[in-house]
Each structure stands twice: as structure tokens, then as C-alpha cells.
Design an enzyme around this catalytic site. Structure first.
Site, PDB file in Angstrom:
ATOM      1  N   ASP A  43      39.516  -3.378  29.769  1.00  0.00           N
ATOM      2  CA  ASP A  43      40.521  -2.482  29.191  1.00  0.00           C
ATOM      3  C   ASP A  43      41.249  -1.750  30.324  1.00  0.00           C
ATOM      4  O   ASP A  43      40.830  -1.811  31.473  1.00  0.00           O
ATOM      5  CB  ASP A  43      39.887  -1.476  28.218  1.00  0.00           C
ATOM      6  CG  ASP A  43      38.674  -0.800  28.817  1.00  0.00           C
ATOM      7  OD1 ASP A  43      38.657  -0.580  30.044  1.00  0.00           O
ATOM      8  OD2 ASP A  43      37.736  -0.478  28.059  1.00  0.00           O
ATOM      9  N   ASP A  45      42.552   1.973  31.452  1.00  0.00           N
ATOM     10  CA  ASP A  45      42.572   3.412  31.195  1.00  0.00           C
ATOM     11  C   ASP A  45      43.785   4.000  31.901  1.00  0.00           C
ATOM     12  O   ASP A  45      44.182   3.535  32.975  1.00  0.00           O
ATOM     13  CB  ASP A  45      41.286   4.063  31.724  1.00  0.00           C
ATOM     14  CG  ASP A  45      40.063   3.519  30.996  1.00  0.00           C
ATOM     15  OD1 ASP A  45      40.140   3.364  29.766  1.00  0.00           O
ATOM     16  OD2 ASP A  45      39.055   3.222  31.664  1.00  0.00           O
ATOM     17  N   ASP A 131      33.846   9.633  39.620  1.00  0.00           N
ATOM     18  CA  ASP A 131      32.470   9.442  40.094  1.00  0.00           C
ATOM     19  C   ASP A 131      32.350   8.745  41.449  1.00  0.00           C
ATOM     20  O   ASP A 131      31.713   9.263  42.368  1.00  0.00           O
ATOM     21  CB  ASP A 131      31.613   8.738  39.012  1.00  0.00           C
ATOM     22  CG  ASP A 131      32.284   7.522  38.382  1.00  0.00           C
ATOM     23  OD1 ASP A 131      33.353   7.110  38.856  1.00  0.00           O
ATOM     24  OD2 ASP A 131      31.724   6.980  37.409  1.00  0.00           O
TER      25      ASP A 131
END
Ligand code: ATP
Ligand code: MG
Length: 417
Positions: A43, A45, A131
Site C-alpha cells: 500500500d 501511505d 521509527d
């Protein structure tokens, strides 16, 4: 840096619409990492300077829906695809703390836990609150510019390194799910942890107990929804994290039952990767659970599954493995159905109500996977058992293929964070 990356038309459209409305917008996160690794992203983002309410204004209420509490974002539907559009964030103020000293107890480490992550920021601040360096690349599909704000993302992709952004110990204390995410990169792409990230992770594994079960369940859903769940589980085990994530599987590691579970899951993953069967999380769960069910029923691996007591055994096994994580009950129930239908297949019966059942296609697929793993002939199983009589409408759609009307607008926990 200028680069031409193959972005889906829908993602390009969403970015362009946001930019035309005067906002800054990029494709962010895993999709850029995957494209640079020459993998197909599952996907795209999108990160932007618009708030969730502003995003909804750009796309309208029908195409944009705000979700999440701890991490608010907008789901935008465009050209038949769904996109997660998040607003640039900065590190929450309360996390500007120092990591707990080495040897501190879990309680002290837990003081840095982030409970809400909704302080808006700039694109650069947003990159730094992500992250890992490999997950912090931004791409503008309109002008083809790639931004590596941490300065290490591209190099780390090249050297296949997982490097926490900032102070690794603090980043894992803020959000223990990041440890699981680090090891997913190890399992999926054969990345290695850089030494500071690795040391901080080893010292904080226990913190995973503090992570919200619903977020862990979402990660587990993504793991079983991928075609490398077996590799993820191995990475979790090798680093000692499995004990805190799926303790029942960790406990049985290196036993014939667990080896068989991994073998069945691997076979399912190969068939998914080759496009031979569709993606089903409950099928993956059933693959993992089957050897434990065989053990509970006292039958040898690969022997026909008896119908007596099969349902009870499947239910008990699934609850033991997955329910501590509050894995969605719906998934557990459908994995249970897949397992109990094996007994009907193994008796050679195929009553009409069996193959008109919603679980029939997944159960039939597990029967084929079992044949492949147990030295049978999967092609013959494929020929022997009829294909489903009726194609069930996908979840969320009615039998005309139109979306079902939503009843509740209750915000959900987001899959992203
Ligand atoms: P996947 O292929 O599993 O989707 P992903 O990296 O895209 O991998 P997502 O959960 O979709 O994972 O998250 C999108 C991006 O959001 C990540 O790449 C990362 O930049 C950021 N992100 C996600 N979870 C966290 C977290 N717990 N802490 C900080 N940043 C995060
Ligand atoms: Mg993603």
C-alpha cells in the site's frame, strides 16, 4: 535526489490533490522503502501538512474518513484504492525524556510510553519521529524528488540495516511495538540491526508486555496477511521476542509440532506469493494451529482428522495461541471453521452445505496445502474437490458488489500506529 519511482495512479492523485489545495504532501514510509528494494509495496501511505479535518475537506466526506485516537489519520478512497493520509507530526513533548538507565526495571522504562501521538509538526520533524531510517524516506511523485531527512535512510537501505532514529532505548520505551517492527524488517528483508539498536532491543524485550493488545493484534494480522509470516516468526524467536508476543509458539519452538506449523505456513505463503490462492489471515492461522490440533486429538501428522472432538480441539488450540493477544474473535472463529471442515474432507464427503459455506474455499485450500506438505498430490486434491458453487461477496460489500452501508462511525484503532 531525483528518481522515478512507480507510484500507483490513486496515490499520485491523492498527493496531487493535496498539493493543488496548497498543502505539502508526499508518499512516505514503507512504500518508498519497498520500491527502493525493488519490491512491490502492498500500500501507499501519504504524509501531508493538512490536518485530518482539512484532508476531509479536500476529498469530501464520502471519500475521506477520520479514524484513530492515539494516532488520528484519514482514510481516503481514490480510484478504488484506500490510502492512509497522516498529518506531519513532531515527537510528543513528554517524550523528550532520557531513556531509563541500563538495568532499570520495567516500571521505570514504561515512564516514556507514548499514549497519544497527535502533535502536528513539519515534514522534517515528521521524518525524525518515525521509527527507523529506512522507513523515513519521503517521495514527491509530482516532481520526482526523494527526501532523506535523517541523512541515513538511503545508505541503510543499501546496507540493509535497521537503525532506530534517535536514541534506540528511548524509542523502544516510547513504543515497544517498534521492537516487533524492527524484527519484521529482519525477517522480511534479511536486514540486520545496527549494534546500538540491537543492544537496546535486547535490554527491553520485556516491555512488549505493556503494548496494547489491539495494536499487537493488528501487527499479527499484517504478519499473517503477508507472504513471509514464517520468516517473521523465526526472527522474533531468534531475538527472544516471541516469548512476549506469542508465548505458546515460543514454548513449542524446535519441536516437530512447531516445525510442521512453520512448514504449513510456508507452503501457504508460497501459494499466496505465486498467486495460486487469495490472501486470508484466518487460513494462515489455521495452518499454524493444525499441528497443535492433531497433537491434541492424538493423531499422527498428516493422518485424517476425525470429526469427533475436532471442533473443541480447534477452539482450545486457537484460544491458547491467539486469544491472549485479543486477536479478533471473528478471525479465530473463521480459523476454527477451516480446521473443523478438514474432518469432513478427510471422510471423503462433500455435502452441498459444505461447499456453499463461506469457509469452504479456505478449508479446501488448507486441504491442498496439507497434501503438498504431507507428500500427497495437491493437484489431485485441487481436481477432486469442486470449486465453490457461489462466490461470496467480499466483506463490506453486498451481493451486488456495492459497499454495505456503515452503521457506526465509532473511531477504530488505526492499523498504522
Ligand atoms: P508495511 O509494509 O508493514 O506496511 P510500513 O513501514 O509501511 O510497513 P506501516 O504500519 O504502514 O508500516 O507504517 C507506515 C509508516 O509509519 C512506517 O514506515 C513508519 O515510518 C511509520 N510508523 C509506523 N509505526 C510506527 C511507530 N510505532 N513509531 C514510529 N513510526 C511508525
Ligand atoms: Mg505501510
Amino acid at each position: 535526489m531525483k528518481i522515478n519511482l512507480p507510484i500507483s495512479p490513486g496515490a499520485r492523485h491523492v498527493v496531487t490533490a493535496l498539493q493543488t489545495a496548497g498543502y505539502e504532501a508526499y508518499i512516505v514510509g514503507g512504500a518508498i522503502r519497498d520500491l527502493l528494494l525493488e519490491r512491490t509495496p502492498k500500500d501507499f501511505d501519504i504524509g501531508c501538512s493538512a490536518t485530518p479535518e482539512e484532508v476531509r475537506q479536500v476529498f469530501g466526506r464520502r471519500s475521506a474518513r477520520i479514524i484513530g485516537k492515539r494516532f488520528r489519520l484519514t482514510h481516503v478512497t481514490c480510484k478504488g484504492e484506500l490510502f492512509e493520509v497522516s498529518t506531519f507530526r513532531k515527537a510528543p513533548a513528554e517524550t523528550a525524556a532520557a531513556p531509563a538507565k541500563e538495568g532499570s526495571d520495567t516500571e521505570e522504562m514504561a515512564e516514556n510510553l507514548i499514549l497519544s501521538d497527535n502533535s502536528w509538526g513539519t515534514a522534517v520533524e515528521d521524518a525524525w519521529r518515525r521509527d527507523f531510517t529506512v522507513n523515513a524516506l519521503f517521495y514527491d511523485p509530482v516532481d520526482g524528488q526523494l527526501y532523506d531527512h535523517t541523512g541515513m535512510g538511503l545508505a541503510d537501505i543499501k546496507s540493509r540495516t535497521v537503525r532506530a532514529i534517535g536514541e534506540p532505548a528511548l524509542r523502544f520505551e516510547e513504543d515497544p511495538v517498534r521492537m516487533l517492527r524492527a524484527l519484521k524488517l529482519v525477517g522480511q528483508f534479511d536486514f540486520t540491526l545496527d549494534s546500538a539498536t540491537e543492544n537496546a532491543l535486547f535490554a527491553r524485550l520485556e516491555l512488549l508486555k505493556l503494548a496494547s493488545p489491539s495494536r499487537l493484534a493488528l501487527e499479527l494480522e499484517k504478519i499473517f496477511g503477508s507472504c513471509c509470516g514464517d520468516r517473521h516468526l523465526r526472527a522474533f524467536h531468534d531475538y527472544g521476542l516471541l516469548e512476549y508476543f506469542l508465548p505458546e509458539l515460543n514454548h513449542c519452538w524446535d519441536t516437530p509440532v512447531m516445525d510442521r506449523a512453520l512448514e504449513l505456513l510456508y507452503e501457504r505463503n508460497c501459494r499466496l506469493d505465486e498467486g495460486r490462492y487469495r490472501n486470508s489471515v484466518s487460513l494462515a492461522m489455521a495452518c499454524v494451529a493444525l499441528p497443535f490440533v492433531e497433537e491434541a486429538l492424538g493423531i499422527a501428522p498428516g493422518d485424517p482428522v476425525p470429526s469427533r472432538k475436532c471442533g473443541g480441539a480447534a477452539n482450545a488450540v486457537l484460544e491458547k495461541i491467539f486469544l491472549p493477544l485479543h486477536m479478533m474473535i471473528r478471525l479465530n472463529l473463521s480459523a476454527e471453521k477451516i480446521l473443523t471442515l478438514q474432518a469432513i474432507f478427510d471422510q471423503g464427503k462433500c455435502p452441498r452445505e459444505l461447499y456453499t459455506s463461506r469457509s469452504y474455499p479456505n478449508a479446501r485450500e488448507l486441504k491442498i496445502i496439507r497434501a503438498a506438505v504431507d507428500g500427497g498430490d495437491p493437484e489431485q486434491t485441487d481436481r477432486e474437490w469442486p470449486l465453490p458453487l457461489v462466490e461470496h461477496a467480499p466483506r463490506g460489500k453486498n451481493s451486488n458488489g456495492k459497499p454495505r452501508r456503515r452503521r457506526s462511525r465509532k473511531p477504530k484503532e488505526t492499523p498504522q500506529e
